[in-house]
Design a protein around this motif. Structure first.
Motif, PDB file in Angstrom:
ATOM      1  N   PRO A   1       0.804  -1.238   0.000  1.00 34.61           N
ATOM      2  CA  PRO A   1       0.000   0.000   0.000  1.00 34.61           C
ATOM      3  C   PRO A   1       0.828   1.275   0.000  1.00 34.61           C
ATOM      4  O   PRO A   1       0.489   2.237  -0.697  1.00 34.61           O
ATOM      5  CB  PRO A   1      -0.829  -0.132   1.279  1.00 34.61           C
ATOM      6  N   ALA A   2       1.915   1.323   0.783  1.00 33.23           N
ATOM      7  CA  ALA A   2       2.725   2.543   0.836  1.00 33.23           C
ATOM      8  C   ALA A   2       3.349   2.836  -0.519  1.00 33.23           C
ATOM      9  O   ALA A   2       3.406   3.991  -0.966  1.00 33.23           O
ATOM     10  CB  ALA A   2       3.813   2.403   1.901  1.00 33.23           C
ATOM     11  N   ARG A   3       3.808   1.803  -1.198  1.00 32.24           N
ATOM     12  CA  ARG A   3       4.395   1.991  -2.527  1.00 32.24           C
ATOM     13  C   ARG A   3       3.332   2.387  -3.543  1.00 32.24           C
ATOM     14  O   ARG A   3       3.622   3.111  -4.491  1.00 32.24           O
ATOM     15  CB  ARG A   3       5.111   0.715  -2.966  1.00 32.24           C
ATOM     16  N   VAL A   4       2.121   1.891  -3.357  1.00 34.33           N
ATOM     17  CA  VAL A   4       1.015   2.315  -4.224  1.00 34.33           C
ATOM     18  C   VAL A   4       0.831   3.820  -4.130  1.00 34.33           C
ATOM     19  O   VAL A   4       0.668   4.519  -5.143  1.00 34.33           O
ATOM     20  CB  VAL A   4      -0.292   1.591  -3.840  1.00 34.33           C
ATOM     21  N   LEU A   5       0.854   4.326  -2.901  1.00 36.38           N
ATOM     22  CA  LEU A   5       0.661   5.756  -2.688  1.00 36.38           C
ATOM     23  C   LEU A   5       1.772   6.561  -3.369  1.00 36.38           C
ATOM     24  O   LEU A   5       1.505   7.535  -4.090  1.00 36.38           O
ATOM     25  CB  LEU A   5       0.626   6.049  -1.191  1.00 36.38           C
ATOM     26  N   LEU A   6       3.012   6.147  -3.178  1.00 37.83           N
ATOM     27  CA  LEU A   6       4.130   6.851  -3.792  1.00 37.83           C
ATOM     28  C   LEU A   6       4.071   6.759  -5.317  1.00 37.83           C
ATOM     29  O   LEU A   6       4.307   7.748  -6.029  1.00 37.83           O
ATOM     30  CB  LEU A   6       5.453   6.274  -3.277  1.00 37.83           C
ATOM     31  N   GLY A   7       3.747   5.574  -5.821  1.00 38.81           N
ATOM     32  CA  GLY A   7       3.646   5.399  -7.266  1.00 38.81           C
ATOM     33  C   GLY A   7       2.537   6.233  -7.863  1.00 38.81           C
ATOM     34  O   GLY A   7       2.675   6.787  -8.964  1.00 38.81           O
ATOM     35  N   ALA A   8       1.414   6.348  -7.157  1.00 39.89           N
ATOM     36  CA  ALA A   8       0.295   7.144  -7.660  1.00 39.89           C
ATOM     37  C   ALA A   8       0.685   8.606  -7.786  1.00 39.89           C
ATOM     38  O   ALA A   8       0.347   9.274  -8.783  1.00 39.89           O
ATOM     39  CB  ALA A   8      -0.905   6.994  -6.724  1.00 39.89           C
ATOM     40  N   TYR A   9       1.410   9.121  -6.796  1.00 42.14           N
ATOM     41  CA  TYR A   9       1.846  10.522  -6.879  1.00 42.14           C
ATOM     42  C   TYR A   9       2.892  10.710  -7.981  1.00 42.14           C
ATOM     43  O   TYR A   9       2.922  11.758  -8.640  1.00 42.14           O
ATOM     44  CB  TYR A   9       2.404  10.974  -5.532  1.00 42.14           C
ATOM     45  N   LEU A  10       3.723   9.694  -8.198  1.00 43.86           N
ATOM     46  CA  LEU A  10       4.695   9.773  -9.284  1.00 43.86           C
ATOM     47  C   LEU A  10       3.981   9.872 -10.628  1.00 43.86           C
ATOM     48  O   LEU A  10       4.287  10.749 -11.452  1.00 43.86           O
ATOM     49  CB  LEU A  10       5.606   8.543  -9.252  1.00 43.86           C
ATOM     50  N   PHE A  11       3.011   8.993 -10.849  1.00 39.58           N
ATOM     51  CA  PHE A  11       2.288   9.017 -12.109  1.00 39.58           C
ATOM     52  C   PHE A  11       1.404  10.253 -12.211  1.00 39.58           C
ATOM     53  O   PHE A  11       1.198  10.793 -13.296  1.00 39.58           O
ATOM     54  CB  PHE A  11       1.453   7.742 -12.261  1.00 39.58           C
ATOM     55  N   GLY A  12       0.872  10.696 -11.074  1.00 42.85           N
ATOM     56  CA  GLY A  12       0.091  11.935 -11.084  1.00 42.85           C
ATOM     57  C   GLY A  12       0.945  13.112 -11.498  1.00 42.85           C
ATOM     58  O   GLY A  12       0.512  13.984 -12.263  1.00 42.85           O
ATOM     59  N   GLY A  13       2.201  13.132 -11.014  1.00 49.35           N
ATOM     60  CA  GLY A  13       3.106  14.207 -11.391  1.00 49.35           C
ATOM     61  C   GLY A  13       3.435  14.188 -12.874  1.00 49.35           C
ATOM     62  O   GLY A  13       3.482  15.232 -13.524  1.00 49.35           O
ATOM     63  N   VAL A  14       3.644  12.985 -13.411  1.00 47.43           N
ATOM     64  CA  VAL A  14       3.922  12.871 -14.849  1.00 47.43           C
ATOM     65  C   VAL A  14       2.724  13.344 -15.658  1.00 47.43           C
ATOM     66  O   VAL A  14       2.863  14.022 -16.685  1.00 47.43           O
ATOM     67  CB  VAL A  14       4.284  11.414 -15.210  1.00 47.43           C
ATOM     68  N   THR A  15       1.523  13.004 -15.188  1.00 43.45           N
ATOM     69  CA  THR A  15       0.311  13.426 -15.889  1.00 43.45           C
ATOM     70  C   THR A  15       0.170  14.938 -15.906  1.00 43.45           C
ATOM     71  O   THR A  15      -0.156  15.544 -16.938  1.00 43.45           O
ATOM     72  CB  THR A  15      -0.932  12.801 -15.218  1.00 43.45           C
ATOM     73  N   MET A  16       0.399  15.572 -14.756  1.00 37.37           N
ATOM     74  CA  MET A  16       0.209  17.020 -14.676  1.00 37.37           C
ATOM     75  C   MET A  16       1.363  17.799 -15.279  1.00 37.37           C
ATOM     76  O   MET A  16       1.209  18.970 -15.627  1.00 37.37           O
ATOM     77  CB  MET A  16       0.023  17.429 -13.208  1.00 37.37           C
ATOM     78  N   LEU A  17       2.515  17.169 -15.426  1.00 37.51           N
ATOM     79  CA  LEU A  17       3.672  17.861 -15.981  1.00 37.51           C
ATOM     80  C   LEU A  17       3.397  18.374 -17.386  1.00 37.51           C
ATOM     81  O   LEU A  17       3.873  19.447 -17.768  1.00 37.51           O
ATOM     82  CB  LEU A  17       4.883  16.926 -15.978  1.00 37.51           C
ATOM     83  N   GLN A  18       2.602  17.610 -18.138  1.00 33.51           N
ATOM     84  CA  GLN A  18       2.313  18.020 -19.512  1.00 33.51           C
ATOM     85  C   GLN A  18       1.624  19.384 -19.553  1.00 33.51           C
ATOM     86  O   GLN A  18       1.961  20.237 -20.389  1.00 33.51           O
ATOM     87  CB  GLN A  18       1.445  16.970 -20.205  1.00 33.51           C
ATOM     88  N   PHE A  19       0.696  19.615 -18.636  1.00 36.79           N
ATOM     89  CA  PHE A  19      -0.028  20.884 -18.635  1.00 36.79           C
ATOM     90  C   PHE A  19       0.872  22.034 -18.186  1.00 36.79           C
ATOM     91  O   PHE A  19       0.788  23.143 -18.719  1.00 36.79           O
ATOM     92  CB  PHE A  19      -1.256  20.782 -17.738  1.00 36.79           C
ATOM     93  N   HIS A  20       1.739  21.775 -17.216  1.00 37.20           N
ATOM     94  CA  HIS A  20       2.605  22.839 -16.711  1.00 37.20           C
ATOM     95  C   HIS A  20       3.700  23.192 -17.709  1.00 37.20           C
ATOM     96  O   HIS A  20       4.101  24.344 -17.812  1.00 37.20           O
ATOM     97  CB  HIS A  20       3.193  22.438 -15.360  1.00 37.20           C
ATOM     98  N   LEU A  21       4.188  22.203 -18.457  1.00 40.19           N
ATOM     99  CA  LEU A  21       5.161  22.508 -19.504  1.00 40.19           C
ATOM    100  C   LEU A  21       4.540  23.379 -20.584  1.00 40.19           C
ATOM    101  O   LEU A  21       5.156  24.324 -21.081  1.00 40.19           O
ATOM    102  CB  LEU A  21       5.701  21.209 -20.108  1.00 40.19           C
ATOM    103  N   GLN A  22       3.296  23.062 -20.935  1.00 41.87           N
ATOM    104  CA  GLN A  22       2.602  23.886 -21.923  1.00 41.87           C
ATOM    105  C   GLN A  22       2.362  25.288 -21.394  1.00 41.87           C
ATOM    106  O   GLN A  22       2.477  26.275 -22.118  1.00 41.87           O
ATOM    107  CB  GLN A  22       1.278  23.222 -22.320  1.00 41.87           C
ATOM    108  N   ALA A  23       2.033  25.378 -20.084  1.00 46.60           N
ATOM    109  CA  ALA A  23       1.716  26.686 -19.497  1.00 46.60           C
ATOM    110  C   ALA A  23       2.929  27.609 -19.464  1.00 46.60           C
ATOM    111  O   ALA A  23       2.787  28.832 -19.603  1.00 46.60           O
ATOM    112  CB  ALA A  23       1.170  26.501 -18.080  1.00 46.60           C
TER     113      ALA A  23
END
Length: 306
Positions: free
Chosen positions: A236-258
Motif C-alpha cells: 500500500p505505501a508503494r502504491v501511494l508513492l507510485g500514484a503521486y509519481l504518475f500523477g506528477g507525470v500526468t500534470m507535468l504536460q499541462f505545466h510545460l505547456q503553461a
C-alpha cells in the motif's frame, strides 16, 4: 516558486484518483482475484456520482453513489469468477467494455449538466503559508483521506487477524479452506471492497477533479491503477508513492505547456502511458522480486471440492 507549488498541488490531486483505485485493486489481488474491469467500474461510478450531485447538490452523496455503483458491479464480477468460475481476465475485460458502453448510453443526458459551485477547501492557519500552503493545505478532504485509507489498509493487512486471513486466502486458498475459512465469501467481500474504492475514485473524478460528465472521461486511469499494483509490488505505501509519481507525470504536460515549452501536445499526452510501460518493463526484468511479493494464488480459480 509558485508554479512549482501549483505543480505539487496538481500532482497530489491527480495522484489521489490513481491511489484510491489502486488500493482497491490491491485488496482484490491480495485475496487472489485479478479485476481488469477497473476502467468500466470507474466510468459507471463517475456517472452515478455526477448524476447524484446534479439531483441532490451533495458531493458526499455523490461519493456514496459512486462507491455503491462500483461495489455492485464488482459483486456481479465476483459472483461470475468466484462461484461460476469464469475466466478472471476475460470477465474483467467484459466488465470494462460494459462499463464504457453503459456509461456512454446512460450519461448522454448529463453531458450538458453542471454541478453547483464547489466550496474552496483550506486548512485554517496553514493554507496561507508561503509555498507550502498552496502546495499541501488547500485540497479537498478526499486528498487527505486517501493517505488515511492507505495507512488504514497497511494496518489492516499486517496488524489484524482479518488482514492475515485475507492474505492467506490469496496465498493458499486450499489451506485457508482446510482451516474452516469461507474462502469464496472472503474473496467476494474483498472484490466488493475493492470495487467500492474504484467507485470512489471514479466519483471523485466527475465531481471534484474535473466536475463534469463526458463520455470516457476516466481516460485510462483504471488501466494505470491496475499497473500501479504491480509497480508497487502489492504494498500500500508503494502504491501511494507510485500514484503521486504518475500523477506528477500526468500534470507535468499541462505545466510545460503553461510555461511555453515547445513540445508537441501529443507527446506530452502520451507521457503517463509511456511511463507506465517503462516501469513495468523495468520491474519485469527481475521476476524473482515479483514472485516474492506477488500473492501465490493470484488469478487462479478455487474449487472447494478439490
Amino acid at each position: 516558486m509558485e508554479p512549482f507549488a501549483l505543480l505539487l498541488a496538481a500532482t497530489l490531486n491527480a495522484g489521489t484518483v490513481l491511489a484510491i483505485a489502486s488500493l482497491g485493486l490491491l485488496i482484490n489481488e491480495k485475496a487472489g482475484i485479478v479485476n481488469l474491469g477497473a476502467e468500466g467500474m470507474m466510468l459507471c461510478a463517475a456517472l452515478a456520482g455526477f448524476a447524484t450531485v446534479v439531483h441532490t447538490g451533495s458531493t458526499w452523496l455523490g461519493f456514496a453513489a459512486g462507491m455503491g455503483a462500483g461495489a455492485l458491479l464488482a459483486a456481479v464480477f465476483g459472483v461470475l469468477v468466484i462461484w461460476l468460475n469464469t475466466n478472471q481476465y476475460a470477465t474483467g475485460l467484459a466488465l470494462s467494455l460494459f462499463g464504457g458502453g453503459f456509461s456512454a448510453f446512460a450519461g448522454a443526458r448529463y453531458v450538458q449538466e453542471t454541478l453547483p459551485e464547489q466550496v474552496r477547501w483550506a486548512i485554517p492557519g496553514l493554507a496561507d503559508l508561503p509555498f507550502f500552503g498552496a502546495a499541501f493545505f488547500r485540497h479537498h478532504p478526499m486528498v487527505y483521506a486517501c493517505v488515511g485509507i492507505a495507512l488504514g489498509l497497511i494496518w489492516f493487512l499486517y496488524r489484524t487477524r482479518a488482514g492475515l486471513v485475507l492474505r492467506s486466502v490469496g496465498e493458499s486458498p486450499e489451506s485457508a479452506h482446510a482451516l474452516g475459512y469461507p474462502v469464496r465469501r472472503i474473496r467476494l467481500m474483498a472484490v466488493m471492497a475493492g470495487g467500492a474504492l474504484c467507485g470512489l475514485a471514479g466519483a471523485y473524478v466527475s465531481t471534484v477533479y474535473t466536475p463534469l460528465w463526458v463520455e470516457g472521461m476516466i481516460a485510462g486511469k483504471g488501466w494505470i491503477a491496475l499497473a500501479l499494483t504491480t509497480f508497487a509490488t502489492w504494498r500500500p505505501a508503494r502504491v501511494l508513492l507510485g500514484a503521486y509519481l504518475f500523477g506528477g507525470v500526468t500534470m507535468l504536460q499541462f505545466h510545460l505547456q503553461a510555461i511555453g515549452v515547445q513540445v508537441p501536445s501529443q507527446f506530452l499526452t502520451m507521457l503517463p502511458y509511456v511511463a507506465t510501460i517503462v516501469v513495468l518493463v523495468l520491474i519485469s526484468r527481475n521476476p524473482t522480486w515479483i514472485r516474492v511479493n506477488m500473492p501465490s494464488s493470484i488469478g487462479k480459480p478455487f474449487y472447494p471440492g478439490s
